[in-house]
Design an enzyme around this catalytic site. Structure first.
Site, PDB file in Angstrom:
ATOM      1  CG  ASP A  77     -76.223  67.859  66.198  1.00 42.25           C
ATOM      2  OD1 ASP A  77     -75.750  67.398  65.131  1.00 42.25           O
ATOM      3  OD2 ASP A  77     -77.417  68.171  66.334  1.00 42.25           O
TER       4      ASP A  77
ATOM      5  CE  LYS B 288     -79.224  70.700  68.204  1.00 41.27           C
ATOM      6  NZ  LYS B 288     -78.834  69.302  68.467  1.00 41.27           N
TER       7      LYS B 288
ATOM      8  CE  LYS C 166     -80.857  69.297  65.211  1.00 42.14           C
ATOM      9  NZ  LYS C 166     -80.044  68.088  65.509  1.00 42.14           N
TER      10      LYS C 166
END
Ligand code: G3H
Length: 248
Positions: A100, A174, A208
């Site tokens: 990430d 995300k 996400k």
């Protein structure tokens, strides 16, 4: 009730400096988080790069298929592209399955879209070459609604133009680090409004939601909106169908 566990990245991302714990205590905390993920069939654990190698070994010892994720350029996103690539390469060598990255949203806010595109392309390419999942944290609390839409759309177009169609499901956008400091009590993480804007602009990329997801109801609502993954430091409370006032 929906099976929330299969959507969750259960996170512990505080450094010893941030938590006041020692290195050993922090390692024990991430081990406990991992054991909890194994016991409750949580999809993934998401931890700092320093602990990846030891937790990979721990998962092997336990013969577990819990996915192991880490964060890159966390949490400000201002590392240079070379620093992000080095951190990512090491994490991959240590055994991370998912990475990430915090996008350089400061550069984006200053109008340097070329730098953001360059880091996105080079770091995502590294992940694809190693069959890893890349997720790009855009830090929605730092952005206006228009900027959330714009950066999400840009990432999606760069992905479509530069990677194969089969790889797009492995490139997430995300929402948040969970560490951004906001003013006036504004939420620093995933809001339904922000997530909806991301979903409306992500084209083929999965989303996400992360940051401040504390109740099973909110997690379910996010999933029903269309997110494919939820990052939370309250994973156990969520799957036990309880609310948590704060993470960690
Ligand atoms: O990347 C995931 C976030 O750090 C989770 O944020 P949280 O601690 O607010 O749940």
């Amino acid at each position: 009730m929906m099976n929330i566990a299969q959507y969750l990245d259960s996170t512990y991302l505080k450094t010893p400096q941030q938590s006041g714990l020692s290195e050993e205590e922090t390692l024990q905390k991430v081990k406990d988080l991992t054991q909890e993920a194994i016991d409750h069939h949580i999809f993934a654990v998401m931890i700092r790069p320093d602990y990846i190698s030891k937790i990979k070994d721990f998962l092997k010892e336990k013969n577990s298929d819990v996915v192991l994720g880490t964060v890159i350029g966390f949490h400000e996103g201002t590392y240079s592209i070379e620093e992000k690539l080095n951190e990512a390469s090491k994490a991959i060598n240590d055994g991370a399955d998912e990475l990430d990255f915090v996008i350089n949203y400061e550069a984006y806010l200053k109008g340097d879209l070329e730098l953001v595109k360059d880091e996105f392309l080079r770091c995502t390419q590294l992940c694809i070459e190693h069959y890893k999942i890349a997720k790009w944290i855009i830090e929605i609390a730092a952005l206006t609604d228009k900027q959330i839409a714009d950066i999400t759309k840009n990432i999606s177009i760069w992905a479509e133009e530069n990677f194969e169609a089969k790889d797009l499901k492995n490139i997430f956008v995300k929402s948040s680090t969970g560490f951004f400091i906001t003013e006036n009590g504004k939420p620093n993480g995933a809001t339904f409004e922000g997530i909806q804007i991301m979903l409306d602009n992500a084209r083929k990329l999965p989303i996400k939601a992360a940051g401040g997801v504390r109740t099973p109801e909110d997690a379910e609502k996010m999933i029903k909106l269309g997110v494919k993954r939820i990052g939370t430091s309250s994973a156990l409370s969520l799957i036990k169908n309880e609310s948590s006032t704060e993470g960690y």
